[in-house]
Motif scaffolding. Structure first.
Motif, PDB file in Angstrom:
ATOM      1  N   GLN A 129     -14.297   9.799   8.925  1.00 21.05           N
ATOM      2  CA  GLN A 129     -15.631   9.713   8.431  1.00 21.05           C
ATOM      3  C   GLN A 129     -15.948   9.464   7.004  1.00 21.05           C
ATOM      4  OE1 GLN A 129     -16.807  13.431  10.789  1.00 21.05           O
ATOM      5  NE2 GLN A 129     -17.823  12.174  12.259  1.00 21.05           N
ATOM      6  N   THR A 130     -15.089   8.745   6.453  1.00 18.54           N
ATOM      7  CA  THR A 130     -15.327   8.244   5.011  1.00 18.54           C
ATOM      8  C   THR A 130     -15.736   6.996   4.899  1.00 18.54           C
ATOM      9  OG1 THR A 130     -13.520   9.957   4.534  1.00 18.54           O
ATOM     10  CG2 THR A 130     -14.080   8.440   2.938  1.00 18.54           C
ATOM     11  N   SER A 131     -16.831   6.861   4.131  1.00 22.11           N
ATOM     12  CA  SER A 131     -17.425   5.373   4.032  1.00 22.11           C
ATOM     13  C   SER A 131     -16.914   5.029   2.631  1.00 22.11           C
ATOM     14  CB  SER A 131     -18.949   5.557   3.636  1.00 22.11           C
ATOM     15  OG  SER A 131     -19.234   6.443   2.604  1.00 22.11           O
ATOM     16  N   ILE A 132     -17.009   3.548   2.581  1.00 20.46           N
ATOM     17  CA  ILE A 132     -16.376   2.796   1.327  1.00 20.46           C
ATOM     18  C   ILE A 132     -17.535   2.173   0.703  1.00 20.46           C
ATOM     19  CG2 ILE A 132     -15.191   0.610   0.946  1.00 20.46           C
ATOM     20  CD1 ILE A 132     -13.132   1.005   3.218  1.00 20.46           C
ATOM     21  N   ASP A 133     -17.486   2.335  -0.500  1.00 17.34           N
ATOM     22  CA  ASP A 133     -18.329   1.608  -1.643  1.00 17.34           C
ATOM     23  C   ASP A 133     -18.200   0.075  -1.914  1.00 17.34           C
ATOM     24  OD1 ASP A 133     -20.153   4.154  -2.053  1.00 17.34           O
ATOM     25  OD2 ASP A 133     -18.569   4.906  -3.168  1.00 17.34           O
ATOM     26  N   MET A 134     -16.891  -0.100  -2.537  1.00 19.04           N
ATOM     27  CA  MET A 134     -16.704  -1.468  -2.977  1.00 19.04           C
ATOM     28  C   MET A 134     -15.351  -1.735  -2.278  1.00 19.04           C
ATOM     29  SD  MET A 134     -17.336  -1.076  -7.027  1.00 19.04           S
ATOM     30  CE  MET A 134     -16.626  -2.770  -7.491  1.00 19.04           C
ATOM     31  N   ILE A 135     -15.161  -3.074  -2.149  1.00 21.05           N
ATOM     32  CA  ILE A 135     -14.065  -3.402  -1.492  1.00 21.05           C
ATOM     33  C   ILE A 135     -13.356  -4.717  -2.149  1.00 21.05           C
ATOM     34  CG2 ILE A 135     -15.159  -4.516   0.241  1.00 21.05           C
ATOM     35  CD1 ILE A 135     -12.555  -4.105   1.986  1.00 21.05           C
ATOM     36  N   CYS A 136     -12.356  -5.244  -2.490  1.00 21.11           N
ATOM     37  CA  CYS A 136     -11.714  -6.352  -3.037  1.00 21.11           C
ATOM     38  C   CYS A 136     -10.540  -6.832  -2.386  1.00 21.11           C
ATOM     39  CB  CYS A 136     -11.554  -6.180  -4.500  1.00 21.11           C
ATOM     40  SG  CYS A 136     -13.040  -6.113  -5.553  1.00 21.11           S
ATOM     41  N   THR A 137     -10.326  -7.799  -1.935  1.00 28.00           N
ATOM     42  CA  THR A 137      -9.117  -8.317  -1.097  1.00 28.00           C
ATOM     43  C   THR A 137      -8.342  -9.352  -2.115  1.00 28.00           C
ATOM     44  OG1 THR A 137     -10.259  -9.916   0.192  1.00 28.00           O
ATOM     45  CG2 THR A 137     -10.056  -7.621   0.883  1.00 28.00           C
ATOM     46  N   SER A 138      -7.162  -9.355  -1.598  1.00 26.68           N
ATOM     47  CA  SER A 138      -6.150 -10.645  -2.110  1.00 26.68           C
ATOM     48  C   SER A 138      -5.240 -10.908  -0.735  1.00 26.68           C
ATOM     49  CB  SER A 138      -5.476 -10.292  -3.282  1.00 26.68           C
ATOM     50  OG  SER A 138      -4.543  -9.343  -3.169  1.00 26.68           O
ATOM     51  N   GLU A 139      -4.544 -11.776  -1.006  1.00 26.99           N
ATOM     52  CA  GLU A 139      -3.485 -12.245  -0.049  1.00 26.99           C
ATOM     53  C   GLU A 139      -2.434 -10.979   0.239  1.00 26.99           C
ATOM     54  OE1 GLU A 139      -3.262 -14.728   2.092  1.00 26.99           O
ATOM     55  OE2 GLU A 139      -5.041 -15.470   1.331  1.00 26.99           O
ATOM     56  N   VAL A 140      -2.077 -10.339  -0.783  1.00 27.80           N
ATOM     57  CA  VAL A 140      -1.219  -9.009  -0.358  1.00 27.80           C
ATOM     58  C   VAL A 140      -1.755  -7.898  -0.949  1.00 27.80           C
ATOM     59  CG1 VAL A 140       0.603 -10.609  -1.425  1.00 27.80           C
ATOM     60  CG2 VAL A 140      -0.433  -9.304  -3.134  1.00 27.80           C
ATOM     61  N   GLY A 141      -3.063  -7.669  -0.641  1.00 30.75           N
ATOM     62  CA  GLY A 141      -3.525  -6.305  -1.032  1.00 30.75           C
ATOM     63  C   GLY A 141      -5.053  -6.039  -0.661  1.00 30.75           C
ATOM     64  N   VAL A 142      -5.364  -4.916  -0.655  1.00 33.95           N
ATOM     65  CA  VAL A 142      -6.692  -4.600  -0.682  1.00 33.95           C
ATOM     66  C   VAL A 142      -7.027  -3.260  -1.491  1.00 33.95           C
ATOM     67  CG1 VAL A 142      -6.577  -3.396   1.262  1.00 33.95           C
ATOM     68  CG2 VAL A 142      -8.883  -3.997   0.904  1.00 33.95           C
ATOM     69  N   SER A 143      -8.217  -3.309  -2.314  1.00 35.68           N
ATOM     70  CA  SER A 143      -8.698  -2.178  -2.986  1.00 35.68           C
ATOM     71  C   SER A 143     -10.074  -1.821  -2.544  1.00 35.68           C
ATOM     72  CB  SER A 143      -8.633  -2.603  -4.592  1.00 35.68           C
ATOM     73  OG  SER A 143      -7.457  -2.663  -4.997  1.00 35.68           O
ATOM     74  N   VAL A 144     -10.218  -0.704  -2.552  1.00 37.25           N
ATOM     75  CA  VAL A 144     -11.460   0.255  -1.944  1.00 37.25           C
ATOM     76  C   VAL A 144     -11.829   1.068  -2.876  1.00 37.25           C
ATOM     77  CG1 VAL A 144     -11.044  -0.654   0.316  1.00 37.25           C
ATOM     78  CG2 VAL A 144     -10.621   1.611  -0.249  1.00 37.25           C
ATOM     79  N   LEU A 146      -4.561   8.843   2.569  1.00 35.96           N
ATOM     80  CA  LEU A 146      -3.363   8.164   1.855  1.00 35.96           C
ATOM     81  C   LEU A 146      -2.196   8.384   2.762  1.00 35.96           C
ATOM     82  CD1 LEU A 146      -4.035   9.743  -1.543  1.00 35.96           C
ATOM     83  CD2 LEU A 146      -4.520   7.457  -0.794  1.00 35.96           C
ATOM     84  N   ASN A 147      -1.742   9.450   3.337  1.00 34.47           N
ATOM     85  CA  ASN A 147      -0.742   9.495   4.416  1.00 34.47           C
ATOM     86  C   ASN A 147      -0.577   8.165   5.368  1.00 34.47           C
ATOM     87  OD1 ASN A 147       0.660  11.654   2.914  1.00 34.47           O
ATOM     88  ND2 ASN A 147      -0.684  13.117   4.236  1.00 34.47           N
ATOM     89  N   ASP A 148      -1.870   8.146   5.885  1.00 31.19           N
ATOM     90  CA  ASP A 148      -2.108   7.040   7.026  1.00 31.19           C
ATOM     91  C   ASP A 148      -1.871   5.626   6.308  1.00 31.19           C
ATOM     92  OD1 ASP A 148      -2.395   9.051   8.731  1.00 31.19           O
ATOM     93  OD2 ASP A 148      -4.411   8.597   9.169  1.00 31.19           O
ATOM     94  N   LEU A 149      -2.433   5.476   5.091  1.00 28.83           N
ATOM     95  CA  LEU A 149      -2.422   4.194   4.433  1.00 28.83           C
ATOM     96  C   LEU A 149      -1.036   3.724   4.095  1.00 28.83           C
ATOM     97  CD1 LEU A 149      -5.530   4.264   2.146  1.00 28.83           C
ATOM     98  CD2 LEU A 149      -5.276   3.006   4.227  1.00 28.83           C
ATOM     99  N   LYS A 150      -0.042   4.817   3.855  1.00 31.82           N
ATOM    100  CA  LYS A 150       1.195   4.555   3.677  1.00 31.82           C
ATOM    101  C   LYS A 150       2.089   3.858   4.621  1.00 31.82           C
ATOM    102  CE  LYS A 150       1.509   7.634  -0.229  1.00 31.82           C
ATOM    103  NZ  LYS A 150       1.647   9.158  -0.855  1.00 31.82           N
ATOM    104  N   TYR A 198      -3.155 -11.239  10.457  1.00 39.06           N
ATOM    105  CA  TYR A 198      -4.628 -10.598  11.196  1.00 39.06           C
ATOM    106  C   TYR A 198      -4.264  -9.337  11.223  1.00 39.06           C
ATOM    107  CZ  TYR A 198      -2.673 -11.729  15.798  1.00 39.06           C
ATOM    108  OH  TYR A 198      -1.882 -11.621  16.871  1.00 39.06           O
ATOM    109  N   GLY A 199      -5.379  -8.665  11.375  1.00 43.36           N
ATOM    110  CA  GLY A 199      -5.521  -7.137  11.939  1.00 43.36           C
ATOM    111  C   GLY A 199      -5.309  -6.219  10.832  1.00 43.36           C
ATOM    112  N   PHE A 200      -4.902  -6.643   9.793  1.00 39.40           N
ATOM    113  CA  PHE A 200      -4.508  -5.543   8.565  1.00 39.40           C
ATOM    114  C   PHE A 200      -5.940  -4.781   8.046  1.00 39.40           C
ATOM    115  CE2 PHE A 200      -4.062  -4.500   4.097  1.00 39.40           C
ATOM    116  CZ  PHE A 200      -2.822  -3.595   4.325  1.00 39.40           C
ATOM    117  N   LEU A 201      -6.617  -5.697   7.745  1.00 37.77           N
ATOM    118  CA  LEU A 201      -8.133  -4.871   7.548  1.00 37.77           C
ATOM    119  C   LEU A 201      -8.750  -4.006   8.183  1.00 37.77           C
ATOM    120  CD1 LEU A 201      -9.741  -7.776   5.330  1.00 37.77           C
ATOM    121  CD2 LEU A 201      -8.797  -5.751   4.478  1.00 37.77           C
ATOM    122  N   ARG A 202      -8.486  -4.485   9.418  1.00 36.12           N
ATOM    123  CA  ARG A 202      -9.190  -3.667  10.708  1.00 36.12           C
ATOM    124  C   ARG A 202      -8.353  -2.406  10.734  1.00 36.12           C
ATOM    125  NH1 ARG A 202      -6.992  -2.740  15.432  1.00 36.12           N
ATOM    126  NH2 ARG A 202      -5.450  -4.286  15.424  1.00 36.12           N
TER     127      ARG A 202
END
Length: 438
Positions: A332-347, A359-363, A318-322
């Motif tokens: 200040q970047t909005s997301i259009d689409m989002i898809c999730t799975s047990e081991v990942g998320v695509s936006v 990207l640097n922060d997501l890594k 828990y807390g990963f998506l947050r």
């Protein structure tokens, strides 16, 4: 009373202005919202750009060119010397005011004053033309009633109260003309509504006066069921729910801005999209009514970037998506689409200004993969999950197209596909063939 809005192309020449004047002068009392003449705002932006660069000579060259254009319009629009001289004097004052900014420090405040001049010019010219024709018309200055609050959002109570006072002063007028786009901010400074511009003005005014209907007149016969610039055999959509219209506008239908009709939606006032070039065409009616069991239209949004974050640590954490969403929020970047799975998320995002930092922060949280030059294809209609097989129709149309992401269930009104921009035309045409033209 109805509220009618006319865009820049609808008042883009003296001939068009005469056409609008004839169209609105039908004996019914109405408020008419006008944009600047087409091309004017671009010229005013160019003038401002020269002034920011401290190049008054470049600014004055554009100012003089634009003033000559308006003076020529006066000779074509009016027949009497009285109204020619009256309008020429007004035009001279406007352009002298713009020239005054070439001598001093130039800031965002001065730029917003300059950008407001286009609407002031078009409304004055049309009002004078109607008066010359003997019409009982009153010009209502938008700067006297249209205001935003300290958050930059429209102030509905202020707009309603101030507009009511202005209308009460002229109860016998047949027509009221006002400016779209421009307003004052909470501090009394000249500002503008930005999103949706004049459409937003018309929607706010319609809600303020409890209009029977808000009409938005452009050079297109309503919203089409697909992009007529790309796809063969498109047709106007005759009826849309507000949510359907907002989805189409957000995902690429240029005729409307997605937020501009919200005041009309909340006030339950129908909005009709009409064509100045074909005034008898029925256009598109947008309301809170839904046509059950129908797929209405398709739209596409370009310049999309897809980001995939994969992490073994995400499994049951828990807390990963947050954490992921907080990174986008911090930039200040909005997301259009989002898809999730047990081991990942695509936006998907359409604003790449801070992409490298994101990207640097997501890594820090997983492996990151990026796909550039993508496109969101949005299918809109009555797509409630109880309607068995509706999503299958859209999926069947996309069976030959490589799809990167699918979003369904976030709204009752759309299913979205993320595809490569190279597949955009093929996807749009296939959807039209399967959903509308079979």
């Amino acid at each position: 009373m109805k509220v009618l809005k006319f865009g820049g192309t609808s008042v883009g020449s003296p001939e068009r202005m005469k056409g609008v004047a004839q169209l609105i002068n039908d004996g019914d009392k109405k408020i008419v919202v006008l944009s600047a003449m087409s091309g004017t705002t671009n010229s005013l932006v160019e003038i401002s750009d020269y002034l920011y660069k401290k190049n008054p000579e470049g600014a004055n060259e554009i100012i003089n060119k634009l003033e000559r254009k308006y003076k020529q319009h006066v000779n074509e629009l009016y027949t009497t010397d009285e109204y020619k001289q009256k309008t020429l004097a007004f035009i001279k004052d406007i352009f002298n005011g713009i020239r005054s900014f070439t001598k001093d420090i130039f800031t965002l405040f001065e730029e917003k004053v300059i950008l407001s001049q286009g609407e002031l010019l078009s409304t004055n010219m049309v009002t004078n033309y109607l008066q010359e024709q003997g019409v009982n018309v009153v010009l209502l200055p938008a700067l006297d009633f249209m205001r935003t609050d300290k958050n930059g959002e429209p102030d509905p109570s202020y707009i309603k109260n101030k507009l009511a006072v202005l209308l009460e002063k002229h109860p016998d007028a047949d027509l009221y003309i006002t400016q779209g786009f421009i307003c004052r901010n909470a501090y009394g400074e000249v500002d503008n509504l930005q999103r949706g511009g004049s459409d937003y003005s018309a929607s706010l005014i319609g809600a303020a006066v409890g209009a029977l209907e808000i009409q938005i007149w452009t050079d297109i016969d309503g919203m089409h069921d697909n992009d007529p610039r790309i796809v063969d055999k498109t047709s106007p959509v005759r009826q849309l729910h507000f949510e359907e219209a907002a989805e189409l506008a957000y995902f690429g239908a240029k005729i409307l801005h997605p937020t501009c009709i919200q005041p009309a939606k909340y006030a339950n006032i129908p909005v009709r999209l009409l064509n100045t070039m074909e005034p008898t065409a029925p256009g598109t009616l947008i309301s809170n009514d839904t046509e059950s069991g129908k797929i209405k239209a398709v739209a596409a949004k370009d310049n999309i970037t897809a980001i995939q974050i994969k992490s073994g640590r995400m499994l049951l954490a828990y807390g990963f998506l947050r954490k992921v969403f907080e990174i986008f929020e911090s930039y200040q970047t909005s997301i259009d689409m989002i898809c999730t799975s047990e081991v990942g998320v695509s936006v998907s995002i359409d604003n790449t200004k801070h992409l490298n930092e994101i990207l640097n922060d997501l890594k820090k949280y997983g492996t990151v993969h990026v796909d550039h030059d993508m496109c969101i294809i949005c299918v809109v209609g009555d797509l409630r999950w109880e309607n068995v097989g509706f999503e299958a129709k859209a999926l069947d149309a996309m069976r030959e197209i490589p799809v990167r992401m699918i979003s369904f269930g976030g709204s009752d009104y759309n299913i979205s596909f993320l595809v490569s921009k190279d597949d955009k035309k093929r996807a749009l045409q296939s959807l039209s063939d399967h959903l509308f033209n079979h």
